[in-house]
Write an enzyme that holds these catalytic residues in place. Structure first.
Site, PDB file in Angstrom:
ATOM      1  N   ALA A  99       0.722  -1.311  -0.084  1.00  0.00           N
ATOM      2  CA  ALA A  99       0.037   0.300   0.028  1.00  0.00           C
ATOM      3  C   ALA A  99       1.196   0.738  -0.497  1.00  0.00           C
ATOM      4  CB  ALA A  99      -1.188  -0.151   1.253  1.00  0.00           C
ATOM      5  N   GLY A 143      -0.870  -4.895   1.141  1.00  0.00           N
ATOM      6  CA  GLY A 143      -2.432  -4.844   0.793  1.00  0.00           C
ATOM      7  C   GLY A 143      -1.922  -5.560  -0.905  1.00  0.00           C
ATOM      8  N   GLU A 166       3.141  -6.234   7.078  1.00  0.00           N
ATOM      9  CA  GLU A 166       3.065  -4.983   7.676  1.00  0.00           C
ATOM     10  C   GLU A 166       3.112  -4.567   9.399  1.00  0.00           C
ATOM     11  OE1 GLU A 166      -0.463  -5.713   5.240  1.00  0.00           O
ATOM     12  OE2 GLU A 166       0.733  -6.907   6.566  1.00  0.00           O
TER      13      GLU A 166
END
Length: 294
Positions: A99, A143, A166
């Site tokens: 992301a 993502g 993440e």
């Protein structure tokens, strides 16, 4: 206009080579594609819609503007009666390397919660009824891994790299990674991957059941395989294909008993379609069925 798009592809090191592109494309991009800044769309074979992430400098990093375009393209393919299957892919180097951190870094709880941040990213999983294949080459991290997992089928190269890193940024997956990855590989392995942020290869994705097919080659070989499968799916009754996708997805939500009962009801319902009669009659007469999609 078509020439300008081809020149854009040639100019990008990570984009599809012109000669290969011209050999694959079934027709020029639709007029709607001219409005896109972050993706490319085409129809490489009859019935097949192809979405290519096209942010080479950012390794196809995902953001709200990117998903707005992906969702728009998906909606158009959903509405197109000629499209029977959809493919999402990236470049040789990156399907989507994660992301866009620059978009997320300044967010507060209040702004993220109030604006329901990244909820539109689930449009693919929640609203697209036609089958979607992810063709993954290179990085599919954060993502990008979640986008691939939202698709119905994953094809990847053996050297593709998946992961949910993440935890290294002080957060957790937010696009369904903890849920879909766990369903794909089991709790223990998913827990290890998410808590450590470790990556896994395309080869491992095939061995663990994340990917349906692993291609020993590059992006072009991968895309050929994905297009071949999408073309096969698109050649069948679109009513039956929608029903088949629906019952498989229900298996992830219902108990076995409930799932079998649901499947049986949809099976019964298909006897009310013209295509069931066309398909079984053609089989009995040893002919190729000419689907009505009704």
């Amino acid at each position: 206009m078509f020439a300008r798009r081809c020149s854009r592809l040639v100019a990008s090191k990570t984009a599809v080579p012109l000669t290969s592109y011209l050999s694959r494309v079934g027709r020029p991009y639709s007029s709607a594609a001219s409005a896109y800044e972050n993706i490319l769309t085409e129809t490489p074979k009859p019935g097949v819609g192809l979405i290519t992430l096209n942010r080479p400098k950012a390794l196809n990093a995902l953001s709200s503007p990117v998903f707005k375009e992906i969702n728009d393209a998906l909606s158009k393919y959903e509405e197109d009666k000629d499209i029977g299957a959809i493919i999402i892919t990236g470049s040789e180097k990156a399907f989507a390397a994660g992301a866009d951190i620059k978009e997320m870094a300044p967010l507060t709880f209040s702004s993220a919660f109030s604006n329901n941040f990244i909820a539109p990213w689930s449009h693919l999983a929640n609203n697209v009824r036609k089958p979607v294949i992810a063709a993954v080459s290179g990085y599919a991290l954060g993502g990008g891994c979640e986008l691939a997992l939202m698709c119905d089928i994953i094809y990847c190269t053996s050297k593709a790299t998946f992961g949910q890193p993440e935890i290294k940024l002080g957060t957790i997956p937010g696009g369904g990674g903890s849920q879909r990855l766990t369903r794909a590989v089991g709790k223990s392995r998913a827990m290890e991957l998410i808590l450590t942020g470790k990556n896994f290869s395309g080869k491992e994705a095939g061995e663990w059941g994340v990917a349906a097919k692993v291609v020993d080659g590059g992006k072009e070989e991968l895309l050929e395989e994905a297009i071949k499968t999408a073309e096969t799916i698109a050649s069948y009754s679109k009513v039956a294909v929608l029903a088949a996708k629906e019952v498989v997805n229900k298996s992830q939500e219902l108990s076995l008993k409930e799932g079998v009962e649901y499947e049986r009801r949809i099976f019964h319902a298909l006897f009310g379609t013209r295509d069931q009669k066309i398909g079984m009659t053609a089989f009995a007469e040893k002919k190729k069925p000419e689907w009505s999609n009704e």
